[in-house]
Design a protein around this motif. Structure first.
Motif, short mmCIF file in Angstrom:
data_model
loop_
_atom_site.label_atom_id
_atom_site.label_comp_id
_atom_site.label_asym_id
_atom_site.label_seq_id
_atom_site.Cartn_x
_atom_site.Cartn_y
_atom_site.Cartn_z
N ILE A 193 32.12 35.60 34.30
CA ILE A 193 30.93 36.09 34.91
C ILE A 193 29.63 35.28 35.31
CG2 ILE A 193 29.79 38.29 35.02
CD1 ILE A 193 31.35 39.28 31.88
N ARG B 239 40.06 42.57 36.49
CA ARG B 239 39.31 42.15 35.73
C ARG B 239 39.86 41.30 36.35
NH1 ARG B 239 40.52 40.91 30.84
NH2 ARG B 239 42.05 42.73 30.09
N ASN B 240 38.56 40.36 35.77
CA ASN B 240 38.25 38.52 35.35
C ASN B 240 39.69 38.02 34.41
OD1 ASN B 240 36.81 37.55 37.28
ND2 ASN B 240 34.54 38.20 36.29
N CYS C 1 25.58 40.63 30.93
CA CYS C 1 25.63 41.26 32.41
C CYS C 1 23.75 41.23 32.56
CB CYS C 1 26.09 42.28 32.47
SG CYS C 1 27.74 41.59 33.15
N SER D 217 29.62 43.50 27.21
CA SER D 217 30.05 43.00 28.20
C SER D 217 29.22 42.64 28.43
CB SER D 217 31.23 43.03 28.97
OG SER D 217 31.14 44.56 28.52
N TYR E 217 33.13 34.82 28.96
CA TYR E 217 31.84 35.84 29.76
C TYR E 217 30.88 34.36 30.50
CZ TYR E 217 32.77 39.56 26.66
OH TYR E 217 33.02 41.00 27.07
N VAL F 20 29.02 40.65 42.24
CA VAL F 20 30.25 40.13 41.33
C VAL F 20 30.61 41.64 40.59
CG1 VAL F 20 30.77 39.16 39.36
CG2 VAL F 20 29.61 38.10 40.64
N GLU G 223 31.52 42.81 37.65
CA GLU G 223 31.41 42.96 36.37
C GLU G 223 29.48 43.42 36.80
OE1 GLU G 223 34.33 41.03 35.64
OE2 GLU G 223 33.28 40.73 36.72
#
Length: 346
Positions: A248, A232-233, A152, A148, A244, A51, A53
């Motif tokens: 993610i 990005r998402n 993560c 972010s 988030y 993924v 991120e």
């Protein structure tokens, strides 16, 4: 060069013509080749961390380690650590090993433990007269102080804490393939439970991250969504926490769950007929055990006369035991060679 070395080593083992697999099969044509369970699990975790991120987060952690891998910069970090009222148990950053995920967990854990002195050390180094070093420190501190990135990091730390025991267990010397598969399935069940109750499991991670963000005056912001976004998402969310979680956290869990299933599928297919012989399930039908036994006898070209009688006696023998054999090694120790010659051979 490192990747070339890995390919060469892998081909030496798995090569169908000249590898170790081929040499063993010259003497034992029916020997089954399966990948190392620990290696399969490492690959599954690697795939799960694809993924974007999460991958970028781990890359930043590795960059921070490399940045502080100089005596002068290390001294600044040590000075910030010594200023803490309560000294952390971990006092040094650790490298993110590209293959050993046990070490990756240790590296992420060390990074989180030293997060406060790390940020302060980067702020200090960014004031140096050395332009290159100061600029790099400024860029790293800016990257780390992004909500972010911090989210993560804590996601990875939490998930790695679940996979760490299995990573260690899969490297034990007397591990049986059935136990390895069972352990991998247990980890997947835990991850699946987190996925099913994603709001609660992510809420704990979000609150912990928010506490760190509040210490450094970092606001958790939700990225702007646009009609078209490819870099990005771009999922909708009514709050930063929801964004988030959906953008993610859920994809990260889904990737790891699917990767573990995929990497261990070969093990499942190989082990399934043998697994029935362990009779772990009290409700297991004798016909199921016999069909699996018949399948194995045909594969290994063994005499099947009397096999049905052996299966009936073996199933009853195991059912009468309070503790069922968990692995082929335990089953073999209990299997009387004279009473169950076919089962013993299998």
């Amino acid at each position: 060069m490192k990747n070339l070395f890995k390919v060469c080593v892998f081909s030496l083992i798995s090569g169908a013509l000249r590898g170790a697999q081929a040499i063993v099969r010259q003497s034992y044509p029916k020997a089954l080749y399966v990948h190392c369970s620990s290696h399969c699990f490492n690959l599954a975790l690697s795939d799960g961390c694809s993924v974007a991120e999460v991958r970028n987060c781990l890359g930043t952690i590795e960059t921070v380690y490399n940045f502080f891998n100089f005596p002068k910069r290390q001294r600044v970090l040590e000075h910030e650590i010594n200023k803490l009222e309560e000294k952390p148990k971990i006092e040094k950053l650790k490298r993110l090993c590209p293959t050993r995920w046990i070490q990756r967990h240790d590296a992420v854990n060390a990074f989180v433990s030293l997060l406060n002195p790390l940020i302060n050390a980067l702020f200090e180094i960014s004031t140096w007269t050395d332009k290159k070093t100061a600029t790099d420190a400024q860029l790293l501190s800016s990257a780390i102080c992004q909500s972010s990135f911090l989210l993560c990091t804590f996601m990875v730390k939490y998930v790695f804490s679940l996979t760490l025991p299995l990573s260690k267990y899969l490297q034990t010397p007397n591990l049986d393939l059935s136990l390895a598969l069972q352990s991998a399935e247990n980890v997947n069940k835990s991850l699946t439970k987190m996925r099913q109750d994603d709001k609660k499991s992510f809420s704990d991670i979000y609150l912990e991250t928010k506490r760190i963000c509040d210490e450094f005056d970092i606001t958790i912001l939700q990225p702007r969504t646009t009609y078209r976004q490819i870099n990005r998402n771009n999922v909708p969310g009514s709050s930063p926490e929801e964004y988030y979680r959906r953008a993610i956290y859920i994809p990260f869990l889904d990737q790891i769950i699917q990767a573990i299933d995929a990497k261990f599928l070969n093990h499942k297919n190989t082990l399934e007929p043998f697994q029935k012989l362990l009779c772990n399930n009290n409700s297991l039908d004798i016909k199921e055990v016999f069909n699996s036994t018949q399948q194995l006898l045909e594969f290994y070209e063994l005499d099947d006369s009397g096999a049905m009688g052996e299966v009936i006696l073996w199933v009853q023998f195991i059912k009468d035991k309070t503790e069922k054999p968990r692995s082929a090694i335990e089953a073999l120790e209990r299997c009387n060679k004279n009473l169950f010659p076919t089962i013993h051979k299998l």
